[in-house]
Design a protein around this motif. Structure first.
Motif, PDB file in Angstrom:
ATOM      1  N   MET A  91     -13.314  40.451  65.931  1.00 35.54           N
ATOM      2  CA  MET A  91     -13.025  39.296  65.061  1.00 35.54           C
ATOM      3  C   MET A  91     -13.744  38.044  65.532  1.00 35.54           C
ATOM      4  SD  MET A  91      -9.085  38.402  66.023  1.00 35.54           S
ATOM      5  CE  MET A  91      -9.196  36.692  65.484  1.00 35.54           C
ATOM      6  N   ASP A  92     -13.916  37.078  64.623  1.00 33.52           N
ATOM      7  CA  ASP A  92     -14.558  35.815  64.970  1.00 33.52           C
ATOM      8  C   ASP A  92     -13.571  34.921  65.701  1.00 33.52           C
ATOM      9  OD1 ASP A  92     -16.694  36.778  63.626  1.00 33.52           O
ATOM     10  OD2 ASP A  92     -16.600  35.360  61.943  1.00 33.52           O
ATOM     11  N   ALA A  93     -14.125  33.979  66.458  1.00 34.16           N
ATOM     12  CA  ALA A  93     -13.270  33.085  67.231  1.00 34.16           C
ATOM     13  C   ALA A  93     -12.677  31.977  66.376  1.00 34.16           C
ATOM     14  CB  ALA A  93     -14.087  32.468  68.357  1.00 34.16           C
ATOM     15  N   ASP A  94     -13.318  31.677  65.240  1.00 33.83           N
ATOM     16  CA  ASP A  94     -12.957  30.461  64.511  1.00 33.83           C
ATOM     17  C   ASP A  94     -11.718  30.614  63.615  1.00 33.83           C
ATOM     18  OD1 ASP A  94     -13.992  32.141  62.642  1.00 33.83           O
ATOM     19  OD2 ASP A  94     -15.591  30.816  61.969  1.00 33.83           O
ATOM     20  N   LEU A  95     -11.036  31.770  63.728  1.00 35.42           N
ATOM     21  CA  LEU A  95      -9.799  32.042  63.000  1.00 35.42           C
ATOM     22  C   LEU A  95     -10.000  32.137  61.492  1.00 35.42           C
ATOM     23  CD1 LEU A  95      -7.494  29.846  65.215  1.00 35.42           C
ATOM     24  CD2 LEU A  95      -7.574  32.320  65.165  1.00 35.42           C
ATOM     25  N   GLN A  96     -11.262  32.356  61.089  1.00 37.63           N
ATOM     26  CA  GLN A  96     -11.479  32.651  59.666  1.00 37.63           C
ATOM     27  C   GLN A  96     -10.929  34.037  59.372  1.00 37.63           C
ATOM     28  OE1 GLN A  96     -15.846  31.609  59.130  1.00 37.63           O
ATOM     29  NE2 GLN A  96     -14.921  30.779  57.289  1.00 37.63           N
ATOM     30  N   ASP A  97     -10.940  34.868  60.422  1.00 37.37           N
ATOM     31  CA  ASP A  97     -10.341  36.186  60.314  1.00 37.37           C
ATOM     32  C   ASP A  97      -8.934  36.082  60.890  1.00 37.37           C
ATOM     33  OD1 ASP A  97     -12.958  36.858  59.709  1.00 37.37           O
ATOM     34  OD2 ASP A  97     -13.390  37.523  61.739  1.00 37.37           O
ATOM     35  N   VAL A 133      -7.290  37.182  52.644  1.00 38.58           N
ATOM     36  CA  VAL A 133      -7.892  35.929  52.199  1.00 38.58           C
ATOM     37  C   VAL A 133      -8.557  35.292  53.410  1.00 38.58           C
ATOM     38  CG1 VAL A 133      -7.438  33.631  51.267  1.00 38.58           C
ATOM     39  CG2 VAL A 133      -6.169  35.607  50.416  1.00 38.58           C
ATOM     40  N   ARG A 134      -9.851  35.059  53.309  1.00 42.27           N
ATOM     41  CA  ARG A 134     -10.574  34.480  54.448  1.00 42.27           C
ATOM     42  C   ARG A 134     -10.327  32.982  54.509  1.00 42.27           C
ATOM     43  NH1 ARG A 134     -14.623  35.711  58.181  1.00 42.27           N
ATOM     44  NH2 ARG A 134     -16.462  34.380  58.227  1.00 42.27           N
ATOM     45  N   ASP A 135      -9.819  32.546  55.642  1.00 42.72           N
ATOM     46  CA  ASP A 135      -9.492  31.127  55.797  1.00 42.72           C
ATOM     47  C   ASP A 135     -10.725  30.285  56.078  1.00 42.72           C
ATOM     48  OD1 ASP A 135      -6.765  31.400  55.437  1.00 42.72           O
ATOM     49  OD2 ASP A 135      -6.448  31.970  57.523  1.00 42.72           O
ATOM     50  N   GLU A 136     -10.475  28.976  56.147  1.00 42.69           N
ATOM     51  CA  GLU A 136     -11.550  28.083  56.559  1.00 42.69           C
ATOM     52  C   GLU A 136     -11.702  28.163  58.066  1.00 42.69           C
ATOM     53  OE1 GLU A 136     -11.230  24.014  55.187  1.00 42.69           O
ATOM     54  OE2 GLU A 136     -10.166  24.775  53.433  1.00 42.69           O
ATOM     55  N   ARG A 137     -12.864  27.743  58.546  1.00 39.87           N
ATOM     56  CA  ARG A 137     -13.059  27.660  59.990  1.00 39.87           C
ATOM     57  C   ARG A 137     -12.026  26.683  60.559  1.00 39.87           C
ATOM     58  NH1 ARG A 137     -16.364  27.325  64.465  1.00 39.87           N
ATOM     59  NH2 ARG A 137     -17.770  29.075  64.189  1.00 39.87           N
ATOM     60  N   TYR A 138     -11.375  27.040  61.675  1.00 38.79           N
ATOM     61  CA  TYR A 138     -10.319  26.207  62.240  1.00 38.79           C
ATOM     62  C   TYR A 138     -10.862  24.836  62.667  1.00 38.79           C
ATOM     63  CZ  TYR A 138      -6.787  24.557  65.500  1.00 38.79           C
ATOM     64  OH  TYR A 138      -5.883  23.788  66.161  1.00 38.79           O
TER      65      TYR A 138
HETATM   66 MG    MG Z   1     -16.789  31.671  60.845  1.00 36.23          MG
END
Ligand code: MG
Ligand code: UDP
Length: 317
Positions: free
Chosen positions: A94-100, A197-202
């Motif tokens: 998973m990505d670090a930016d919490l989009q996932d 639902v993919r969130d925005e970058r934190y």
């Molecule tokens: Mg991202």
């Protein structure tokens, strides 16, 4: 108690703004899963405080591991290194930016327990991404689907769970310009998707500027399809046919009506058109040759600076 161990692989490139939040959200999810787990952070040559922040986290939580690169080698290689150093029976990338959203991890594990080897997350909706990014992504996946010999599910990223057998299969693949989501598809096994639902970058900005995205899409196409190389053949045939017809017309016009074609405009247009097409085709050849060149050099995929909380001291891959 689940007797399996789960690894969460998270690549990091200049993520000082999100790392703390990422750790706390992922670890609170892992606390809820009644099983052994680890978080494998791969620091892909960050220039900000990412490395020292992860080191602090590692010092207080031995469940957290760090694979530290000597410089930036790229997202896909970082994921690969995570697979090399994780020890779980199944791993989530998973990505670090919490989009996932980490909250999806238990759902992926449920599917894994049902017997699936790959559980990919399908983006039902993408928040906070520009229309340009969504449009180019859609066009890219359509193009890839029409050309590639594999069926990559649309609207998926690298956010997915893979089982140990899939991970071992991926480790056998040594190619340098890696397109991991395609490779996961290529290895086979039982695969399924779950929607989210993919969130925005934190916080912070995307670490995928247009240049990296272009390189990434080129990797996807060149590593899964030889079709662009055949374009020269098709275009060559079409243009030869047109040229032949035009030549007959020009000769007949001269013989029958003694009318030589004046055609400066025609000439210029044709020269620029054919010149342009030639350049594009040479460029396509270049893309493939550059990748052959990368493979023949056979350099390691990445160079490590150090490992934290990982005992086994493997050679650099
Ligand atoms: Mg991202
Ligand atoms: N990343 C990386 N190396 C890079 C670029 C990105 O490890 O050279 C990581 C980044 O830290 C993040 C993930 O890859 O965890 C996805 O990047 P990002 O969220 O910026 O991409 P986007 O979601 O905008 O496509």
């Amino acid at each position: 108690m689940d007797n399996k161990k789960y690894s969460i692989i998270i690549p990091l490139f200049n993520e000082e703004e999100v790392i703390e939040e990422c750790y706390s959200r992922v670890s609170s999810i892992l606390d809820k899963i009644d099983a052994a787990s680890e978080i494998v952070f791969v620091n892909d040559g960050s220039k900000d405080k990412t490395e020292s922040l992860v080191n602090e986290i590692c010092a207080k939580d031995s469940r957290v591991k760090l694979v530290n690169f000597s410089r930036n080698f790229g997202h896909q290689i970082a994921i690969t290194a995570g697979m090399d150093y994780c020890s779980g029976d199944a791993m989530v990338i998973m990505d670090a930016d919490l989009q996932d959203p980490p909250e999806l991890i238990p759902k992926m594990i449920d599917k894994y327990k049902e017997g699936f080897d790959v559980v990919y997350a399908v983006r039902k909706k993408r928040k906070g991404e520009t229309a340009f990014k969504k449009l180019t992504a859609l066009a890219f996946y359509k193009l890839l689907k029409s050309m590639a010999n594999i069926d990559i599910p649309v609207n998926t990223g690298d956010f997915r769970l893979i089982s140990r057998p899939v991970c071992e299969a991926l480790k056998l693949i040594k190619e340098k310009n890696r397109f991991v989501r395609g490779l996961v598809c290529w290895v086979g096994f039982k695969q399924t998707g779950i929607e989210y639902v993919r969130d925005e970058r934190y916080a912070g900005e995307t670490k995928y500027p247009l240049k990296k995205m272009l390189k990434f899409s080129m990797d996807g196409i060149t590593s899964f399809s030889p079709k662009p190389l055949r374009l020269a053949n098709y275009l060559g045939c079409c243009f030869s046919l047109l040229a032949f017809i035009y030549a007959i017309y020009a000769i007949l016009a001269k013989i029958l009506y003694n009318r030589a074609i004046q055609g400066w405009t025609t000439l210029i247009v044709l020269i620029s058109l054919i010149g342009g097409i030639n350049m594009i085709l040479l460029g396509i050849l270049g893309e493939y040759i550059a990748r052959i060149y990368d493979e023949t050099k056979d350099r390691p995929l990445y160079i490590l600076k150090n490992l934290v909380n990982i005992k086994e001291d493997k050679d650099d891959k």
